[in-house]
Scaffold this motif. Sequence first.
Motif, PDB file in Angstrom:
ATOM      1  N   THR A  40       0.836  -1.200   0.000  1.00 32.55           N
ATOM      2  CA  THR A  40       0.000   0.000   0.000  1.00 32.55           C
ATOM      3  C   THR A  40       0.871   1.250   0.000  1.00 32.55           C
ATOM      4  N   GLY A  41       0.219   2.390  -0.219  1.00 26.40           N
ATOM      5  CA  GLY A  41       0.932   3.659  -0.166  1.00 26.40           C
ATOM      6  C   GLY A  41       1.371   4.126  -1.537  1.00 26.40           C
ATOM      7  N   TYR A  42       2.552   4.709  -1.598  1.00 29.33           N
ATOM      8  CA  TYR A  42       3.018   5.397  -2.798  1.00 29.33           C
ATOM      9  C   TYR A  42       3.769   4.453  -3.730  1.00 29.33           C
ATOM     10  N   VAL A  43       3.003   3.484  -4.275  1.00 23.46           N
ATOM     11  CA  VAL A  43       3.464   2.608  -5.348  1.00 23.46           C
ATOM     12  C   VAL A  43       2.481   2.752  -6.504  1.00 23.46           C
ATOM     13  N   ARG A  44       2.887   2.317  -7.686  1.00 27.39           N
ATOM     14  CA  ARG A  44       2.059   2.553  -8.872  1.00 27.39           C
ATOM     15  C   ARG A  44       0.780   1.723  -8.869  1.00 27.39           C
ATOM     16  N   ASN A  45       0.851   0.478  -8.398  1.00 28.29           N
ATOM     17  CA  ASN A  45      -0.325  -0.396  -8.389  1.00 28.29           C
ATOM     18  C   ASN A  45      -0.514  -1.010  -7.004  1.00 28.29           C
ATOM     19  N   PRO A  46      -0.983  -0.226  -6.029  1.00 29.97           N
ATOM     20  CA  PRO A  46      -1.166  -0.773  -4.685  1.00 29.97           C
ATOM     21  C   PRO A  46      -2.261  -1.831  -4.666  1.00 29.97           C
ATOM     22  N   GLY A  47      -2.103  -2.778  -3.738  1.00 32.44           N
ATOM     23  CA  GLY A  47      -3.114  -3.817  -3.610  1.00 32.44           C
ATOM     24  C   GLY A  47      -2.515  -5.128  -3.165  1.00 32.44           C
ATOM     25  N   ALA A  48      -3.291  -6.199  -3.323  1.00 35.46           N
ATOM     26  CA  ALA A  48      -2.886  -7.530  -2.876  1.00 35.46           C
ATOM     27  C   ALA A  48      -2.052  -8.222  -3.947  1.00 35.46           C
ATOM     28  N   GLN A  49      -0.974  -8.854  -3.507  1.00 30.67           N
ATOM     29  CA  GLN A  49      -0.110  -9.628  -4.397  1.00 30.67           C
ATOM     30  C   GLN A  49      -0.157 -11.081  -3.922  1.00 30.67           C
ATOM     31  N   ARG A  50      -0.746 -11.951  -4.741  1.00 31.49           N
ATOM     32  CA  ARG A  50      -0.948 -13.335  -4.338  1.00 31.49           C
ATOM     33  C   ARG A  50       0.312 -14.146  -4.643  1.00 31.49           C
ATOM     34  N   VAL A  51       0.966 -14.594  -3.581  1.00 33.20           N
ATOM     35  CA  VAL A  51       2.205 -15.366  -3.709  1.00 33.20           C
ATOM     36  C   VAL A  51       2.143 -16.547  -2.750  1.00 33.20           C
ATOM     37  N   ARG A  52       2.968 -17.546  -3.003  1.00 30.97           N
ATOM     38  CA  ARG A  52       2.974 -18.737  -2.150  1.00 30.97           C
ATOM     39  C   ARG A  52       4.112 -18.719  -1.131  1.00 30.97           C
ATOM     40  N   GLY A  53       4.991 -17.783  -1.247  1.00 33.38           N
ATOM     41  CA  GLY A  53       6.127 -17.759  -0.329  1.00 33.38           C
ATOM     42  C   GLY A  53       6.516 -16.346   0.038  1.00 33.38           C
ATOM     43  N   PRO A  54       7.583 -16.186   0.777  1.00 33.82           N
ATOM     44  CA  PRO A  54       8.021 -14.858   1.197  1.00 33.82           C
ATOM     45  C   PRO A  54       8.628 -14.070   0.046  1.00 33.82           C
ATOM     46  N   LEU A  55       8.599 -12.762   0.183  1.00 33.20           N
ATOM     47  CA  LEU A  55       9.213 -11.852  -0.777  1.00 33.20           C
ATOM     48  C   LEU A  55      10.099 -10.880  -0.021  1.00 33.20           C
ATOM     49  N   ASN A  56      11.183 -10.437  -0.666  1.00 32.53           N
ATOM     50  CA  ASN A  56      11.924  -9.341  -0.067  1.00 32.53           C
ATOM     51  C   ASN A  56      11.297  -8.025  -0.519  1.00 32.53           C
ATOM     52  N   LEU A  57      11.765  -6.919   0.004  1.00 31.21           N
ATOM     53  CA  LEU A  57      11.137  -5.628  -0.275  1.00 31.21           C
ATOM     54  C   LEU A  57      11.181  -5.281  -1.758  1.00 31.21           C
ATOM     55  N   ARG A  58      12.298  -5.559  -2.395  1.00 33.72           N
ATOM     56  CA  ARG A  58      12.431  -5.225  -3.815  1.00 33.72           C
ATOM     57  C   ARG A  58      11.400  -5.974  -4.653  1.00 33.72           C
ATOM     58  N   GLN A  59      11.219  -7.265  -4.368  1.00 35.81           N
ATOM     59  CA  GLN A  59      10.268  -8.064  -5.135  1.00 35.81           C
ATOM     60  C   GLN A  59       8.833  -7.587  -4.911  1.00 35.81           C
ATOM     61  N   ALA A  60       8.498  -7.259  -3.660  1.00 35.36           N
ATOM     62  CA  ALA A  60       7.139  -6.814  -3.360  1.00 35.36           C
ATOM     63  C   ALA A  60       6.815  -5.505  -4.071  1.00 35.36           C
ATOM     64  N   VAL A  61       7.754  -4.565  -4.049  1.00 36.52           N
ATOM     65  CA  VAL A  61       7.523  -3.274  -4.716  1.00 36.52           C
ATOM     66  C   VAL A  61       7.459  -3.460  -6.230  1.00 36.52           C
ATOM     67  N   ALA A  62       8.272  -4.375  -6.768  1.00 37.25           N
ATOM     68  CA  ALA A  62       8.240  -4.626  -8.213  1.00 37.25           C
ATOM     69  C   ALA A  62       6.884  -5.182  -8.641  1.00 37.25           C
ATOM     70  N   LEU A  63       6.303  -6.099  -7.840  1.00 36.56           N
ATOM     71  CA  LEU A  63       4.984  -6.637  -8.166  1.00 36.56           C
ATOM     72  C   LEU A  63       3.907  -5.555  -8.125  1.00 36.56           C
ATOM     73  N   ALA A  64       4.136  -4.520  -7.308  1.00 32.00           N
ATOM     74  CA  ALA A  64       3.179  -3.412  -7.203  1.00 32.00           C
ATOM     75  C   ALA A  64       3.471  -2.316  -8.214  1.00 32.00           C
ATOM     76  N   GLY A  65       4.293  -2.591  -9.207  1.00 29.16           N
ATOM     77  CA  GLY A  65       4.551  -1.634 -10.277  1.00 29.16           C
ATOM     78  C   GLY A  65       5.673  -0.665 -10.020  1.00 29.16           C
ATOM     79  N   GLY A  66       6.337  -0.769  -8.875  1.00 28.53           N
ATOM     80  CA  GLY A  66       7.444   0.127  -8.564  1.00 28.53           C
ATOM     81  C   GLY A  66       6.997   1.336  -7.754  1.00 28.53           C
ATOM     82  N   PHE A  67       7.971   2.128  -7.331  1.00 27.20           N
ATOM     83  CA  PHE A  67       7.694   3.312  -6.526  1.00 27.20           C
ATOM     84  C   PHE A  67       7.120   4.446  -7.374  1.00 27.20           C
TER      85      PHE A  67
END
Length: 379
Positions: A277-304
């Motif tokens: 959530t917050g100041y990313v291009r595509n905020p919302g839920a990212q459906r994954v089966r395992g853990p993500l690091n911060l870079r991967q999570a922000v990339a799935l949300a379209g970046g900063f």
Amino acid sequence: MTYFFRSLQVCVILFLFIATPPLFSDIYRIKKGDTLLIAVIGQPEYTHSVQVREDGRINYFGGEFDVAGATVTQVNHLIREFLVQDNHVSNPVVMVSLVLQKNGIFVGGAVKTPGRYVISPETDIDLYRAIALAGGMAENADRQGVQLIRTDRTQKVETFDLSINRPYPDVRVNINDLVYIMPLGVVEIQGEVKNPGKLFVRGEISIEQALARAGGHDREADLTAVVKVGKDGKLSEFNLSEQFWKSPPTGESPPSLSDGDVLFVPNVFKIEPIYVTGYVRNPGAQRVRGPLNLRQAVALAGGFETSANREEVRIHRHDGATIETSFAFNPAEGQPRQTLLYPGDILEVKKKFQVNWSLVSTLAYIVISGVGIIIQLTR
């Protein structure tokens, strides 16, 4: 003038001698490493400071004296007899004093408050008391890897096992010695296990052993897609089905975990999203089966977004905990600091601070106008 300086010298020497209490001079036993000031009143050329060697002896004008275990008063008599017998000084007034230094020991490694601790020369201290000075062992202390490093000529390094059920070792710590407790490695087990959290390991631990120490997996655990996140951020997936527990092919070692690794066991029935959530291009839920690091999570949300604050992000854990961290990159690896998001977590990206120049200029105009009005009224 010469008489003045001689008198001043005598006063200084007397002060140094008096500064060592008589009772201390008669009780304290000299040890190796101590520094002694030997002064002869009226004979400045015979005033020297000497250090007690490792063999317990000192050298003073060619004379060898065994002083370890002696008192300051006894050394005083030895020096006086030496000067008289060797015809150095006919009737010397000798004053020997112990130069009190900030002697201490250093305790480091896996202790609560590592550092240097000053102790008096007569203090008799063992390993347990030395570690207690540093607040005791830390949570990740390797009790089987307690090292005592001697700083004398031997530079000897001894390793002791201070496990709770082991016999009490009678080991003395000398002045300026170093006590170092080896830290254990830390691996983390998360997901569908009975006791998720940190495990302290020595070297490597197999995934089978790690799961066993975490209480085993829950009924809803999906053992066909277990994820390992390495210390370097690399993700690996394993199938821990029944075939996994068979002996590995010849020449291959079973998958293992080491310091900094994370093992995640997903749920077989549901896939919980990670929310960005917050100041990313595509905020919302990212459906994954395992853990993500911060870079991967922000990339799935379209970046900063351009206004995102990369220096301060907030993680809301699914268990209610909140963590403030930074999206700080490691220049060597191009990876953010190893902070992981697990299914059910929320990553909140804040807006970076920006100066509102329009508001600043408006306030400045108001202040200047107000000052001008006040000046006009006071004329």
